[in-house]
Motif scaffolding. Structure first.
Motif, PDB file in Angstrom:
ATOM      1  N   THR A 255       0.859  -1.183   0.000  1.00  0.00           N
ATOM      2  CA  THR A 255       0.000   0.000   0.000  1.00  0.00           C
ATOM      3  C   THR A 255       0.896   1.233   0.000  1.00  0.00           C
ATOM      4  OG1 THR A 255      -1.625  -1.231   1.319  1.00  0.00           O
ATOM      5  CG2 THR A 255      -1.933   1.158   1.146  1.00  0.00           C
ATOM      6  N   PHE A 256       0.946   1.920  -1.146  1.00  0.00           N
ATOM      7  CA  PHE A 256       1.893   3.028  -1.273  1.00  0.00           C
ATOM      8  C   PHE A 256       1.283   4.387  -0.926  1.00  0.00           C
ATOM      9  CE2 PHE A 256       0.007   2.492  -5.492  1.00  0.00           C
ATOM     10  CZ  PHE A 256      -0.321   3.788  -5.857  1.00  0.00           C
ATOM     11  N   TRP A 257      -0.060   4.439  -0.773  1.00  0.00           N
ATOM     12  CA  TRP A 257      -0.680   5.720  -0.408  1.00  0.00           C
ATOM     13  C   TRP A 257      -1.905   5.478   0.463  1.00  0.00           C
ATOM     14  CZ3 TRP A 257      -5.095   8.832  -2.305  1.00  0.00           C
ATOM     15  CH2 TRP A 257      -5.019  10.178  -1.892  1.00  0.00           C
ATOM     16  N   VAL A 258      -1.936   6.143   1.615  1.00  0.00           N
ATOM     17  CA  VAL A 258      -3.075   6.075   2.536  1.00  0.00           C
ATOM     18  C   VAL A 258      -3.468   7.504   2.894  1.00  0.00           C
ATOM     19  CG1 VAL A 258      -3.885   5.348   4.814  1.00  0.00           C
ATOM     20  CG2 VAL A 258      -2.377   3.841   3.491  1.00  0.00           C
ATOM     21  N   SER A 259      -4.712   7.853   2.633  1.00  0.00           N
ATOM     22  CA  SER A 259      -5.204   9.197   2.944  1.00  0.00           C
ATOM     23  C   SER A 259      -6.363   9.097   3.925  1.00  0.00           C
ATOM     24  CB  SER A 259      -5.666   9.920   1.679  1.00  0.00           C
ATOM     25  OG  SER A 259      -6.303  11.143   2.006  1.00  0.00           O
ATOM     26  N   GLU A 260      -6.114   9.507   5.170  1.00  0.00           N
ATOM     27  CA  GLU A 260      -7.189   9.536   6.157  1.00  0.00           C
ATOM     28  C   GLU A 260      -8.209  10.617   5.806  1.00  0.00           C
ATOM     29  OE1 GLU A 260      -5.467   8.219  10.359  1.00  0.00           O
ATOM     30  OE2 GLU A 260      -4.322   9.880   9.478  1.00  0.00           O
ATOM     31  N   GLU A 261      -7.733  11.717   5.214  1.00  0.00           N
ATOM     32  CA  GLU A 261      -8.631  12.814   4.854  1.00  0.00           C
ATOM     33  C   GLU A 261      -9.643  12.378   3.801  1.00  0.00           C
ATOM     34  OE1 GLU A 261      -8.447  17.339   2.942  1.00  0.00           O
ATOM     35  OE2 GLU A 261      -6.602  16.188   3.269  1.00  0.00           O
ATOM     36  N   TYR A 262      -9.179  11.678   2.760  1.00  0.00           N
ATOM     37  CA  TYR A 262     -10.068  11.246   1.671  1.00  0.00           C
ATOM     38  C   TYR A 262     -10.567   9.816   1.858  1.00  0.00           C
ATOM     39  CZ  TYR A 262      -8.246  15.412  -0.617  1.00  0.00           C
ATOM     40  OH  TYR A 262      -7.901  16.711  -0.918  1.00  0.00           O
TER      41      TYR A 262
END
Length: 290
Positions: free
Chosen positions: A139-146
Motif C-alpha cells: 500500500t503506497f498511499w493512505v489518505s485519512e482525509e479522503y
C-alpha cells in the motif's frame, strides 16, 4: 371517567410522534457512536502508521488489508462448487497471509479442484492441486482525509499437473504472472468501493503457448453499523485475447462469529452461461492473536 380517558388518549396521540422521533434519533446516535468506535479501533492508533478501514471482497480477496500493519496475520479456508454445464468443479483452498512490515502483505495459497461429470459419457478435467500461489502487495498511499488507499502487487502461480498425470508427465506445468493495482475508498462510515485490476499472463509448458487475460474487478459493499459484518457485490470481469468480455456477479455477505473468526458467503451469477452456470463459495477467516 370518560373525560379523563379522552384526555389520556389525546395526550398519547400527541406524544407518539415525539417519542418516535426521540427513539429514532437515539438509535441513529447509537449507530454513529458504534461506527466511530469500530473505525477508531482500526484507524486511530497514534503510535502506528495511518490506516483506513476498507471492506475486503470475499471471492478475489486482497493479499492483506490495505495499509496493513506489521504483525497482522490471517488464515483463510475456502470451499466452493461451480456448475460448468457438463461437469461440476469442487474447490477447496487454504491460505495464509501476513504483514512482515508496515503496509506490505505477503500470501501463500494452495487451491485444489475436484471435477465430477454431471452427464453419462462426459469427460471431465482431472482433479488436481491447481498451483502454488505466492503474492505480495504494498500500500503506497493512505489518505485519512479522503478515506482512500492505493496499492500495487504481484501474484505468481506455479501451475501443477493433474493428479492422474503425476507419473507420466511433468509435475510443473506452467506459470501465471499477475501484476495488479488496487484503489479503495470509503464513503462516510458504511459504504465502500474497491477496484482490483491487472493482466494475467498464462504460460503453458505442454503446448508451449501464451495467453493474456485482463481482470477488471469492481466491488461495492455496505458495512453494517458498529460491526464487521457487510453486504456487497463483486463484479468480476475478464477480457481475453480474442476481445471477449466475461463477467460474473458475486453477491456476498460477511458475518463475524467471534472477535477473530468471520464467515463469508458468496454466490456466483455469470452474465453469459456458455461455460459456467451458478456457483457458491464459502470463506472462513481466522485472525490469530486478533
Amino acid at each position: 371517567m370518560f373525560k379523563y380517558l379522552k384526555h389520556w388518549c389525546l395526550l398519547f396521540i400527541l406524544s407518539t410522534p415525539v417519542i418516535s422521533i426521540y427513539s429514532q434519533t437515539e438509535t441513529e446516535t447509537n449507530k454513529q457512536t458504534l461506527d466511530s468506535l469500530y473505525i477508531a479501533e482500526t484507524e486511530n492508533r497514534p503510535k502506528e502508521r495511518p490506516k483506513v478501514l476498507h471492506a475486503e471482497p470475499l471471492y478475489i480477496d486482497l493479499i492483506r488489508d490495505l495499509g496493513a500493519r506489521k504483525g497482522e496475520k490471517e488464515w483463510n479456508f475456502g470451499f466452493g462448487i461451480t456448475d460448468k454445464r457438463n461437469f461440476d468443479e469442487y474447490l477447496a483452498l487454504v491460505e495464509y497471509e501476513w504483514a512482515p512490515i508496515d503496509r506490505l502483505g505477503l500470501e501463500v495459497e494452495l487451491p485444489f479442484s475436484i471435477f465430477e461429470p454431471t452427464e453419462n459419457g462426459t469427460q471431465a478435467p482431472g482433479s488436481k492441486l491447481q498451483s502454488l500461489k505466492l503474492a505480495a502487495q504494498y500500500t503506497f498511499w493512505v489518505s485519512e482525509e479522503y478515506k482512500t488507499s492505493l496499492a500495487i502487487g504481484y501474484l505468481h502461480e506455479f501451475e501443477l499437473t493433474e493428479f492422474r498425470n503425476y507419473s507420466s508427465s511433468r509435475f510443473y506445468a506452467g506459470n501465471i504472472y499477475n501484476p495488479f493495482f488496487i484503489a479503495a475508498k470509503r464513503w462516510g462510515n458504511n459504504f465502500h468501493t474497491l477496484l482490483y485490476t491487472g493482466p494475467q499472463f498464462f504460460e503453458n509448458f505442454n503446448s508451449n503457448s501464451w495467453e493474456t487475460v485482463w481482470q477488471f474487478n469492481t466491488n461495492f459493499h455496505y458495512m453494517i453499523s458498529g460491526t464487521r459484518n457487510f453486504l456487497g457485490i463483486e463484479l468480476n470481469k475478464e477480457l481475453n485475447d480474442a476481445g471477449k468480455l466475461d463477467m460474473v456477479m458475486r453477491p456476498q455477505m460477511r458475518v463475524s462469529v467471534t472477535d477473530n473468526l468471520l464467515i463469508g458467503i458468496v454466490t456466483g451469477i455469470p452474465i453469459s452461461r456458455e461455460n459456467e452456470r451458478l456457483s457458491t463459495f464459502l470463506r472462513i477467516i481466522y485472525e490469530p492473536g486478533h
